[in-house]
Scaffold this active site. Structure first.
Site, PDB file in Angstrom:
ATOM      1  N   GLU A   1      13.753 -40.157  -8.864  1.00  0.00           N
ATOM      2  CA  GLU A   1      14.764 -41.210  -8.864  1.00  0.00           C
ATOM      3  C   GLU A   1      15.501 -41.069  -7.542  1.00  0.00           C
ATOM      4  O   GLU A   1      16.302 -40.158  -7.350  1.00  0.00           O
ATOM      5  CB  GLU A   1      15.695 -41.051 -10.066  1.00  0.00           C
ATOM      6  CG  GLU A   1      16.474 -42.320 -10.386  1.00  0.00           C
ATOM      7  CD  GLU A   1      17.681 -42.503  -9.509  1.00  0.00           C
ATOM      8  OE1 GLU A   1      17.586 -43.303  -8.536  1.00  0.00           O
ATOM      9  OE2 GLU A   1      18.709 -41.872  -9.751  1.00  0.00           O
ATOM     10  N   CYS A  37      23.304 -44.404  -6.322  1.00  0.00           N
ATOM     11  CA  CYS A  37      22.039 -45.002  -5.912  1.00  0.00           C
ATOM     12  C   CYS A  37      21.937 -46.448  -6.368  1.00  0.00           C
ATOM     13  O   CYS A  37      21.294 -47.274  -5.708  1.00  0.00           O
ATOM     14  CB  CYS A  37      20.862 -44.181  -6.438  1.00  0.00           C
ATOM     15  SG  CYS A  37      20.854 -43.979  -8.234  1.00  0.00           S
TER      16      CYS A  37
END
Length: 451
Positions: free
Chosen positions: A228, A262
């Site tokens: 991720e 993110c």
């Protein structure tokens, strides 16, 4: 080697952690493997009971854990409390659903009996970041431990205090020794851990560079990996958007956690018919945000987690201005603090458009029309998530196939939810966390066939 945890708001040292030797790390890995042999045989119901208790401990001690998060990485205390409570939620979710997710799946064939069972893999290495130091760990640990795996955590060096508290949660509720352990090591030792025969897989949340390095190492040793990585989410505003609601959503989407996420909105793409209205109202809303002491409940904007992160953001701002962007708000830096900053006239080729900006920077990008807005959103090497704001829901849904990201949100900021799979495409990584998908990443999906 020693690692220092430093409060980015006032520069005070929170803790000092001595690096574990290679021999100490090997002992932890061996302990994990020994724990796995018994943990895998514990009934799912008991594993679920323990993860539910972990959620209760998190809620009962929210102030203690929130304080450590804020002191180590600088987010406002109110947001730290929210993070701890979200961790409790993910524990509840897997406690309630693990049995169903892990149940045998009967498949009708010509066999007397054929089905799929879900067995744990073993020791999983988790390499986790500092920006959500509790949440990132628990969204891995809750499904993985409940599935019968054991975990080795390599946390970011500036949040080793959080790592110790997380390990303490599992200890308090009665998880067997060795099921969850911290590795206090430098990143140069990660390959040795991945290479160990008893480590079966690795999951990383971090930068694109770190992801490439871990993927290469995992491939070298034929280990499963989930990555991720970064994102540069487009936040698209169409002409028929509800402007007041859109401004509030956009404010949270970019400025929560001081932009250090993110999945934050990092490129605001507005069709020209409402461009001036959105920019004017957004500048006004951001200008009202209160910066200050991160331990004050009234503070909305904290510091960045480290000085080098603020330096990096300042470089991106200044280089974008030199390339033709116009500064509308903020733009200044003081040590770890970076003012919430808004740029307009941002175009492809500028750092504010092309790069991931990890901080409170909002670039304003004008689109000619809806088609151009979608094309600009896709014009990124990242593929984590996109938001589209419009009152025409059917139209928004018709655009979903045109966005290649791992998430597509209409009239809402992109966010993680235990009930929904989470992950990206392109340079944002691969694999999924959360929901049933996240649990299935680290189980052996085993076919059983009886003739």
């Amino acid at each position: 080697m020693e690692f220092k945890s430093i409060n980015p708001y006032n520069g005070q040292v929170i803790g000092i952690y001595k690096e574990q030797t290679s021999a100490e790390v090997d002992l932890k890995i061996e302990k994990a493997q020994k724990a796995f042999q018994s943990w895998r045989k514990v009934p799912v119901a008991e594993r679920a009971r323990l993860i539910a208790k972990a959620g209760a401990v998190l809620r009962d001690n929210v102030e203690e854990y929130a304080k450590m998060i804020t002191q180590e990485m600088g987010k406002p205390i109110s947001e730290s409390r929210g993070e701890v409570n979200k961790c409790a939620w993910v524990c509840d979710y897997y406690a309630e659903n693990a049995a169903d997710f892990l149940a045998d799946e009967v498949i009708k064939t010509e066999a007397q009996k054929s089905f799929v069972r879900h067995d744990p893999m073993g020791s999983i290495l988790a390499i986790m970041p500092w920006n959500f130091p509790f949440w990132q760990v628990f969204r891995f640990a809750a499904p993985s431990l409940t599935a019968g795996n054991v975990a080795l955590l390599k946390h970011a060096p500036n949040v080793f205090g959080c790592a110790e508290q997380i390990a303490g949660v599992f200890q308090k509720v009665g998880f067997p020794e060795g099921v969850f352990q911290n590795l206090i090591i430098h990143h140069t030792k990660i390959e040795d851990v991945i290479a160990h025969d008893t480590v079966k897989a690795v999951t990383l949340t971090g930068s694109e560079g770190a992801g490439k390095s871990v993927a290469q190492t995992a491939g070298k040793y034929l280990k499963k990996a989930v990555l991720e990585l970064g994102g540069s989410n487009g936040f698209i505003v169409l002409e028929d958007a509800d402007m007041e609601k859109t401004i509030q959503t956009a404010l949270t989407a970019r400025m929560m956690n001081c932009g250090q996420s993110c999945i934050a909105a990092k490129r605001f793409i507005i069709v020209e018919g409402v461009f001036d209205e959105f920019v004017t109202k957004y500048v006004e809303a951001v200008g009202k945000l209160k910066a200050g002491d991160t331990m004050d409940d009234a503070t909305q904007i904290g510091t960045l987690a480290r000085r080098d992160l603020a330096d990096q953001l300042q470089r991106q701002v200044q280089e974008s201005i030199k390339a033709g962007a116009k500064l509308l708000l903020g733009g200044k830096q003081n040590e770890c603090f970076h003012e919430p900053t808004i740029l307009t006239n941002v175009t492809p080729g500028m750092p504010a458009f092309d790069e991931e900006t990890f901080g409170p920077l909002a670039p304003m990008i004008k689109a000619k029309d809806e088609k151009h807005a979608l094309a600009l959103a896709e014009q990124s090497k990242f593929g984590l998530g996109t938001t589209v704001c419009t009152t025409n829901i059917e139209k928004a849904l018709s655009f979903a196939a045109d966005i290649s990201d791992g998430a597509y949100f209409v009239n809402e900021l992109v966010k993680s939810d235990p009930r929904l799979p989470f992950g990206g495409t392109k340079s944002s990584g691969y694999g999924r966390e959360l929901a049933k998908n996240g649990m299935m990443e680290f189980v052996n999906v085993k076919t059983v066939y009886v003739k």
